[in-house]
Structure formats: structure tokens, C-alpha cells
Design a protein around this motif. Sequence first.
Motif, short mmCIF file in Angstrom:
data_model
loop_
_atom_site.label_atom_id
_atom_site.label_comp_id
_atom_site.label_asym_id
_atom_site.label_seq_id
_atom_site.Cartn_x
_atom_site.Cartn_y
_atom_site.Cartn_z
N THR A 66 0.24 -1.07 0.40
CA THR A 66 0.00 0.23 -0.26
C THR A 66 0.69 1.62 0.00
N LYS A 67 2.05 1.30 1.04
CA LYS A 67 3.08 2.52 0.79
C LYS A 67 3.85 1.94 -0.27
N ARG A 68 4.09 1.48 -1.11
CA ARG A 68 4.93 1.52 -2.63
C ARG A 68 3.98 1.96 -3.58
N SER A 69 2.51 2.62 -3.46
CA SER A 69 1.91 2.15 -4.12
C SER A 69 1.43 4.05 -3.52
N GLY A 70 1.58 4.63 -3.08
CA GLY A 70 1.20 5.95 -2.95
C GLY A 70 0.55 6.15 -1.47
N GLY A 71 0.10 4.91 -0.78
CA GLY A 71 -1.12 5.28 -0.12
C GLY A 71 -2.42 5.26 -0.06
N GLY A 72 -2.84 4.97 0.99
CA GLY A 72 -4.76 4.89 0.98
C GLY A 72 -4.88 3.39 0.69
N ASP A 73 -6.09 3.18 -0.50
CA ASP A 73 -6.28 2.00 -0.03
C ASP A 73 -5.34 0.64 -0.54
N PHE A 74 -5.36 -0.67 -0.14
CA PHE A 74 -5.00 -1.24 -1.24
C PHE A 74 -5.10 -1.30 -2.21
N PRO A 75 -3.72 -1.73 -3.26
CA PRO A 75 -4.35 -1.98 -4.67
C PRO A 75 -4.55 -3.64 -4.68
N PHE A 76 -5.83 -3.61 -3.99
CA PHE A 76 -6.78 -5.22 -4.40
C PHE A 76 -6.11 -5.79 -5.77
N TYR A 77 -6.75 -5.36 -7.08
CA TYR A 77 -7.11 -5.33 -8.18
C TYR A 77 -5.08 -5.67 -9.04
N ASN A 78 -4.84 -4.64 -8.85
CA ASN A 78 -3.32 -4.75 -9.17
C ASN A 78 -2.77 -5.94 -9.05
N THR A 79 -2.59 -6.18 -7.33
CA THR A 79 -1.61 -7.05 -6.57
C THR A 79 -2.59 -8.40 -6.83
N LEU A 80 -3.08 -8.78 -7.09
CA LEU A 80 -4.51 -9.57 -7.51
C LEU A 80 -3.34 -9.97 -9.12
N LYS A 81 -3.92 -9.25 -10.33
CA LYS A 81 -2.83 -9.43 -11.23
C LYS A 81 -1.87 -9.81 -11.81
N LEU A 82 -0.57 -9.03 -10.48
CA LEU A 82 1.02 -9.20 -10.47
C LEU A 82 0.91 -10.79 -9.73
N ILE A 83 0.47 -10.64 -8.95
CA ILE A 83 0.43 -12.28 -8.41
C ILE A 83 0.51 -13.28 -9.63
#
Length: 135
Positions: A66-83
Amino acid sequence: MKGFYTTFCAFLVAAPMHVLAQDADVEAGHQEFTASCAGCHGETGKGDGPLAGLLGIETPSLTLITKRSGGGDFPFYNTLKLIDGRDVRAHGGEMPLWGERFQASATSQRGETADMVARGRILSLVYYLASIQEE
């Protein structure tokens, strides 16, 4: 007015089940993480697993997504796609394409496709990763 009370009561009954479902998703993700990710990322997800030193790259802390993505909400969809890695090969390098690995090893006893099993395993991982983010 009767419809309101019926809806309200249904909400009260369903709300705890939603919380339990989230807990179950996180627990399933923790088990998947321990089996598939902790070797490199460490048991706490900080990038300090026993295999991390053998890799040609620095293993990132997964508690800082979350911090690396700029804070705020957890980047759920992006994390899903990357994994998953089947559509977005951005992680590349030494990290496995988990979508392919999970799909290749998928077994089902209820008729799910290999893709469904793979996506379910990845989804549980993402729920777990969202739960371990540092503030």
C-alpha cells in the motif's frame, strides 16, 4: 413497514457471516502464503525468507504494498494481477507466475476448472496480503 424490518433483520443476520467469510479468506490466504511465498518473502512477508539471499534480486517486503503504491487503499486488483502473472508479466524475474503454477497443479473434487482453482488460491493470497499492510 414489515418489509423494512425483514430487510433489517436479514442484514443483522448476514453481517456477522460477512465478517466470518473475510476471516476465513484471510486464514486461507495465510496458509497459502506459508506454503507458497514464505520461502522467499519470509513468514512475516518482510522479504527475509530463507531463500531470499539466493535470489538475484532484493526480495520486497509485502507489508509495504500500500505504501509503495502511494498510500490510501490497498491496490487489490493490481496485486491480484501481479501475483497471477498470466496477463501482466510485470513482476517477472525470479518470481514464479503463480497463475500458471497454481493452474498446472490444480485438482478439484467439485467440478471447478483448473483456472477457477488457481484464481481462488491467488484471491486468498491477496486477502491475506491486504491484512498485513503496515500503516
